[in-house]
Design a protein around this motif. Structure first.
Motif, PDB file in Angstrom:
ATOM      1  N   GLN A 136      30.093 -31.873  14.305  1.00  0.00           N
ATOM      2  CA  GLN A 136      29.879 -32.216  15.709  1.00  0.00           C
ATOM      3  C   GLN A 136      29.771 -33.735  15.813  1.00  0.00           C
ATOM      4  O   GLN A 136      29.084 -34.361  15.012  1.00  0.00           O
ATOM      5  CB  GLN A 136      28.595 -31.579  16.237  1.00  0.00           C
ATOM      6  CG  GLN A 136      28.665 -30.065  16.344  1.00  0.00           C
ATOM      7  CD  GLN A 136      29.747 -29.598  17.289  1.00  0.00           C
ATOM      8  OE1 GLN A 136      30.653 -28.911  16.875  1.00  0.00           O
ATOM      9  NE2 GLN A 136      29.666 -29.960  18.544  1.00  0.00           N
ATOM     10  N   GLN A 137      30.447 -34.291  16.801  1.00  0.00           N
ATOM     11  CA  GLN A 137      30.442 -35.731  17.022  1.00  0.00           C
ATOM     12  C   GLN A 137      29.985 -36.036  18.442  1.00  0.00           C
ATOM     13  O   GLN A 137      30.186 -35.235  19.343  1.00  0.00           O
ATOM     14  CB  GLN A 137      31.853 -36.310  16.808  1.00  0.00           C
ATOM     15  CG  GLN A 137      32.432 -36.045  15.442  1.00  0.00           C
ATOM     16  CD  GLN A 137      31.690 -36.769  14.344  1.00  0.00           C
ATOM     17  OE1 GLN A 137      31.227 -37.895  14.525  1.00  0.00           O
ATOM     18  NE2 GLN A 137      31.541 -36.116  13.199  1.00  0.00           N
ATOM     19  N   SER A 168      40.951 -35.503   9.654  1.00  0.00           N
ATOM     20  CA  SER A 168      40.042 -35.017  10.694  1.00  0.00           C
ATOM     21  C   SER A 168      40.783 -35.033  12.015  1.00  0.00           C
ATOM     22  O   SER A 168      41.410 -36.042  12.361  1.00  0.00           O
ATOM     23  CB  SER A 168      38.817 -35.924  10.800  1.00  0.00           C
ATOM     24  OG  SER A 168      38.079 -35.878   9.608  1.00  0.00           O
ATOM     25  N   LYS A 169      40.701 -33.929  12.741  1.00  0.00           N
ATOM     26  CA  LYS A 169      41.387 -33.810  14.027  1.00  0.00           C
ATOM     27  C   LYS A 169      40.477 -33.146  15.039  1.00  0.00           C
ATOM     28  O   LYS A 169      39.703 -32.254  14.708  1.00  0.00           O
ATOM     29  CB  LYS A 169      42.651 -32.942  13.890  1.00  0.00           C
ATOM     30  CG  LYS A 169      43.671 -33.448  12.903  1.00  0.00           C
ATOM     31  CD  LYS A 169      44.421 -34.632  13.427  1.00  0.00           C
ATOM     32  CE  LYS A 169      45.479 -35.092  12.436  1.00  0.00           C
ATOM     33  NZ  LYS A 169      46.070 -36.354  12.828  1.00  0.00           N
ATOM     34  N   ARG A 170      40.611 -33.597  16.272  1.00  0.00           N
ATOM     35  CA  ARG A 170      39.958 -32.923  17.388  1.00  0.00           C
ATOM     36  C   ARG A 170      40.901 -31.851  17.895  1.00  0.00           C
ATOM     37  O   ARG A 170      42.113 -31.898  17.644  1.00  0.00           O
ATOM     38  CB  ARG A 170      39.654 -33.919  18.499  1.00  0.00           C
ATOM     39  CG  ARG A 170      38.592 -34.927  18.121  1.00  0.00           C
ATOM     40  CD  ARG A 170      38.343 -35.918  19.218  1.00  0.00           C
ATOM     41  NE  ARG A 170      37.791 -35.252  20.397  1.00  0.00           N
ATOM     42  CZ  ARG A 170      37.289 -35.891  21.436  1.00  0.00           C
ATOM     43  NH1 ARG A 170      37.264 -37.219  21.455  1.00  0.00           N
ATOM     44  NH2 ARG A 170      36.816 -35.232  22.469  1.00  0.00           N
ATOM     45  N   TYR A 227      31.869 -33.371  20.811  1.00  0.00           N
ATOM     46  CA  TYR A 227      33.105 -32.686  20.458  1.00  0.00           C
ATOM     47  C   TYR A 227      33.042 -32.299  18.985  1.00  0.00           C
ATOM     48  O   TYR A 227      32.225 -32.819  18.226  1.00  0.00           O
ATOM     49  CB  TYR A 227      34.336 -33.544  20.755  1.00  0.00           C
ATOM     50  CG  TYR A 227      34.395 -34.846  19.983  1.00  0.00           C
ATOM     51  CD1 TYR A 227      35.011 -34.906  18.735  1.00  0.00           C
ATOM     52  CD2 TYR A 227      33.833 -36.008  20.492  1.00  0.00           C
ATOM     53  CE1 TYR A 227      35.072 -36.091  18.027  1.00  0.00           C
ATOM     54  CE2 TYR A 227      33.884 -37.199  19.795  1.00  0.00           C
ATOM     55  CZ  TYR A 227      34.511 -37.232  18.562  1.00  0.00           C
ATOM     56  OH  TYR A 227      34.566 -38.407  17.860  1.00  0.00           O
ATOM     57  N   THR A 228      33.921 -31.390  18.618  1.00  0.00           N
ATOM     58  CA  THR A 228      33.985 -30.932  17.235  1.00  0.00           C
ATOM     59  C   THR A 228      35.156 -31.610  16.554  1.00  0.00           C
ATOM     60  O   THR A 228      36.252 -31.677  17.101  1.00  0.00           O
ATOM     61  CB  THR A 228      34.171 -29.407  17.177  1.00  0.00           C
ATOM     62  OG1 THR A 228      33.084 -28.796  17.877  1.00  0.00           O
ATOM     63  CG2 THR A 228      34.201 -28.904  15.749  1.00  0.00           C
ATOM     64  N   GLU A 229      34.896 -32.114  15.374  1.00  0.00           N
ATOM     65  CA  GLU A 229      35.951 -32.696  14.560  1.00  0.00           C
ATOM     66  C   GLU A 229      36.254 -31.690  13.443  1.00  0.00           C
ATOM     67  O   GLU A 229      35.358 -31.322  12.681  1.00  0.00           O
ATOM     68  CB  GLU A 229      35.463 -34.022  13.985  1.00  0.00           C
ATOM     69  CG  GLU A 229      36.570 -34.933  13.582  1.00  0.00           C
ATOM     70  CD  GLU A 229      36.056 -36.339  13.327  1.00  0.00           C
ATOM     71  OE1 GLU A 229      36.361 -37.217  14.133  1.00  0.00           O
ATOM     72  OE2 GLU A 229      35.333 -36.526  12.338  1.00  0.00           O
TER      73      GLU A 229
END
Length: 147
Positions: A36-37, A67-69, A50-52
């Motif tokens: 979680q970011q 790493s992608k959203r 948002y979740t990465e």
């Protein structure tokens, strides 16, 4: 020595996974634990989160993490649809649905992580896509894979 038929001279016997009619894709991707970011923007005085999604890419004898959203996957899918025919994309898994209200729920994140892994790996089985610059750019091959 005995005479060989033309078929024996041209077609060597298949071994390994190829003997079963399956050829391994050039890329295999494994999902890792998402994180979680906290975003830069606020929604009604609450900071955005948002979740990465983190993936380990295994290609050409090398491994690296990306790493992608989720929105990166949606943009990537749009590019695929613009650049490839439906025939070239045949067999790919669909991108998971967007769900604003559940997007931070642990069970939702886990399910989406699993679906995104299936999505990327299904693209690795589409030869035209798997060897494309578009796919390699998404997997950050040049920056991290050494290619």
């Amino acid at each position: 020595p005995g005479r060989r038929t033309p078929r024996e001279m041209v077609t060597p016997p298949l071994q390994g996974v190829a003997a079963f009619g399956h050829i391994a894709p050039p890329v295999v991707v494994y999902a890792k634990t998402p994180s979680q970011q906290r975003g830069d923007r606020a929604l009604m005085c609450f900071p955005s989160e948002y979740t990465e999604y983190v993936f380990c890419v295994n290609a050409a004898g090398r491994k690296w993490d990306i790493s992608k959203r989720f929105k990166d996957f949606l943009k990537f899918e749009t590019k695929l649809e613009k650049n490839f025919s439906e025939e070239a994309l045949l067999g790919r898994e669909p991108v998971p649905e967007k769900n604003f209200f559940l997007s931070n729920s642990p069970s939702f994140v886990e399910h989406r992580r699993w679906r995104l892994e299936m999505y990327i790996n299904s693209l690795a089985h589409c030869p035209v896509v798997a060897h494309s610059d578009l796919f390699k750019d998404f997997l950050e091959y040049a920056e991290k894979g050494g290619g």
